[in-house]
Scaffold this active site. Structure first.
Site, mmCIF file in Angstrom:
data_model
loop_
_atom_site.group_PDB
_atom_site.id
_atom_site.type_symbol
_atom_site.label_atom_id
_atom_site.label_comp_id
_atom_site.label_asym_id
_atom_site.label_seq_id
_atom_site.Cartn_x
_atom_site.Cartn_y
_atom_site.Cartn_z
ATOM 1 N N ARG A 1 0.902 -1.382 0.085
ATOM 2 C CA ARG A 1 -0.025 0.070 0.043
ATOM 3 C C ARG A 1 0.898 1.191 -0.056
ATOM 4 O O ARG A 1 0.387 2.336 0.371
ATOM 5 C CB ARG A 1 -1.179 0.012 1.167
ATOM 6 N N LYS B 1 3.036 11.947 -11.179
ATOM 7 C CA LYS B 1 2.362 10.904 -12.171
ATOM 8 C C LYS B 1 3.187 9.676 -12.251
ATOM 9 O O LYS B 1 4.339 9.866 -12.266
ATOM 10 C CB LYS B 1 2.180 11.413 -13.513
ATOM 11 N N GLU C 1 9.498 18.584 -24.570
ATOM 12 C CA GLU C 1 8.769 18.959 -23.293
ATOM 13 C C GLU C 1 9.037 20.449 -22.885
ATOM 14 O O GLU C 1 8.225 21.075 -22.328
ATOM 15 C CB GLU C 1 9.003 17.872 -22.012
ATOM 16 N N LYS D 1 6.507 23.701 -14.379
ATOM 17 C CA LYS D 1 5.616 22.653 -14.282
ATOM 18 C C LYS D 1 5.277 22.611 -12.562
ATOM 19 O O LYS D 1 4.166 22.547 -12.485
ATOM 20 C CB LYS D 1 6.472 21.453 -14.466
ATOM 21 N N GLU E 1 -5.000 17.097 -11.896
ATOM 22 C CA GLU E 1 -5.243 17.101 -13.070
ATOM 23 C C GLU E 1 -6.791 17.341 -13.241
ATOM 24 O O GLU E 1 -7.385 16.663 -14.154
ATOM 25 C CB GLU E 1 -4.718 16.203 -14.116
ATOM 26 N N ARG F 1 -3.844 21.688 -14.757
ATOM 27 C CA ARG F 1 -2.784 20.662 -15.153
ATOM 28 C C ARG F 1 -3.102 20.005 -16.540
ATOM 29 O O ARG F 1 -1.922 19.680 -17.261
ATOM 30 C CB ARG F 1 -2.616 19.584 -14.187
ATOM 31 N N ASN G 1 -0.554 18.854 -20.832
ATOM 32 C CA ASN G 1 -0.830 17.746 -22.174
ATOM 33 C C ASN G 1 -0.864 18.536 -23.550
ATOM 34 O O ASN G 1 -1.116 17.633 -24.534
ATOM 35 C CB ASN G 1 -2.266 17.108 -21.890
ATOM 36 N N HIS H 1 0.329 16.381 -26.545
ATOM 37 C CA HIS H 1 0.185 14.894 -26.061
ATOM 38 C C HIS H 1 -1.035 14.325 -26.758
ATOM 39 O O HIS H 1 -0.961 12.864 -26.883
ATOM 40 C CB HIS H 1 0.298 14.584 -24.453
ATOM 41 N N HIS I 1 0.748 11.305 -28.254
ATOM 42 C CA HIS I 1 0.619 9.938 -27.720
ATOM 43 C C HIS I 1 -0.140 9.013 -28.735
ATOM 44 O O HIS I 1 0.325 7.715 -28.929
ATOM 45 C CB HIS I 1 -0.383 9.891 -26.530
ATOM 46 N N HIS J 1 9.237 9.260 -27.340
ATOM 47 C CA HIS J 1 8.063 10.025 -26.637
ATOM 48 C C HIS J 1 8.038 11.509 -27.271
ATOM 49 O O HIS J 1 7.505 12.202 -27.803
ATOM 50 C CB HIS J 1 8.125 9.806 -25.117
HETATM 51 N N1 GLY Z 1 3.455 15.401 -18.171
HETATM 52 C C1 GLY Z 1 2.388 16.074 -17.822
HETATM 53 C C2 GLY Z 1 2.154 16.086 -16.575
HETATM 54 O O1 GLY Z 1 2.879 15.620 -15.865
HETATM 55 O O2 GLY Z 1 1.139 16.384 -16.158
#
Ligand code: GLY
Length: 346
Positions: free
Chosen positions: A107, A129, A171, A208, A218, A222, A226, A229, A233, A249
């Site tokens: 956990r 994330k 990025e 960031k 998010e 946030r 993206n 992306h 993606h 990426h």
């Molecule tokens: N890579 C985008 C974020 O961390 O929200």
């Protein structure tokens, strides 16, 4: 969710201080086969002598539950308790996967991120994330879990080839496009290569963190991060299904930056002149990704699984001028495919 980020020569000594605290029972270091060879020697003197190494194979194709299971098995066999710390030494695959492993083991145990690629230093390791790919979809399984701290030492960048450095730069570009038009214009003139990445890493991480601290899970702001992306993606996931054509990426994100800037122009949010500046900068760093027109529908389909979608609505982040992102902009599958066709024609 916001964790401390140590950047520069003081980063690894700060990690050592954390790992030698009495509250830490054991130290496990997760690497991939590249970082075990190239980066571990730089870290080793900061680790307790009795640390345990766990290694996974290098590459996005190993960012899977099967790799997690292998790491969980080793933690279990080594009897790691809840006071153990997992140090994730690597690029985005290792930091995302290692964070996910740590978040679920018993956990949750503490983990420290030691990103070794530009991409992981300016983006992936910051903001909590974690996750893995699943059934061909990028970061499809994951949780938000803050690391104990992030330790960024730019000396690791010397282990990278130019292609990897460029991947991370996508990025950095994204950060400027959504929130710092002045920096975008300044670096557009200077060019992308530098002898000293530290100021760029510091600015990118600070930018960031300013966003993440306001919206760690998010639910709104946030989503700005993206930008590039939704399409990026989709391209990356599609190319992963095509052996021998995989893109890094950041290479896919760079294409996504162009496609989503074009979508911004179609919405009247961005001027054609601004799109031209973005394309010129992007193509001064990145080669164009190659796919044929017939593939654009199949690529666009991957956007249907984007995590920002609500039901069948594809929600994209667009630009309202350079330096000003806007999130939750509904776009259609047809528009995504059109943006790919635009990119293809360039
Ligand atoms: N890579 C985008 C974020 O961390 O929200």
């Amino acid at each position: 969710m916001d964790s401390s980020v140590f950047i520069g020569p003081e980063a690894l000594p700060a990690l050592a201080e954390l790992l030698h605290r009495p509250a830490v029972s054991r130290v496990f270091v997760l690497t991939d086969s590249n970082t075990a060879r190239l980066c571990l020697p730089l870290l080793e003197k900061h680790l307790p002598t009795n640390y345990q190494l766990i290694e996974i194979p290098a590459g996005e194709e190993y960012k899977t539950l099967a790799s997690c299971e292998a790491v969980w098995s080793q933690l279990t066999e080594q009897r790691a308790d809840r006071f153990a710390v997992l140090v994730n030494l690597g690029g985005g695959v290792v930091t995302d996967l290692g964070g996910f492993v740590a978040a679920l083991y018993k956990r949750g145990i503490r983990f420290a991120q030691v990103p070794t690629t530009l991409l992981a230093q300016v983006d992936a390791s910051v903001g909590g994330k974690t996750g893995v790919d699943f059934q061909g979809f990028k970061n499809h399984l994951g949780v938000f879990q803050a690391p104990a701290a992030v330790f960024v030492d730019p000396q690791f960048l010397q282990t990278l080839d130019v292609r990897q450095l460029k991947s991370g730069y996508a990025e950095v570009l994204k950060h400027w496009l959504i929130a710092d038009g002045a920096a975008f214009n300044q670096h557009r003139r200077l060019g992308w290569l530098t002898d000293d990445w530290t100021p760029i890493i510091r600015e990118s991480v600070a930018l960031k963190q300013r966003i993440v601290v306001q919206d760690p899970l998010e639910s709104g702001l946030r989503k700005l991060l993206n930008f590039g992306h939704t399409v990026g993606h989709a391209i990356e996931s599609y190319l992963l299904t095509q052996p021998g054509r995989e893109a890094l990426h950041g290479e896919a994100v760079a294409a996504g930056l162009v496609c989503e800037s074009w979508l911004s122009v179609q919405r009247g949010l961005l001027s054609p002149e601004e799109l031209d500046k973005i394309e010129t900068f992007v193509f001064s760093v990145f080669d164009k990704l190659s796919f044929v027109l017939l593939e654009t529908a199949a690529i666009a389909d991957f956007a249907l699984q984007d995590k920002k979608n609500v039901g069948a609505t594809i929600n994209c982040t667009l630009l309202q001028g350079i330096g000003n992102g806007v999130f939750d902009q509904a776009v259609t599958l047809t528009e995504i495919a059109e943006s790919l066709r635009y990119y293809h024609r360039l």
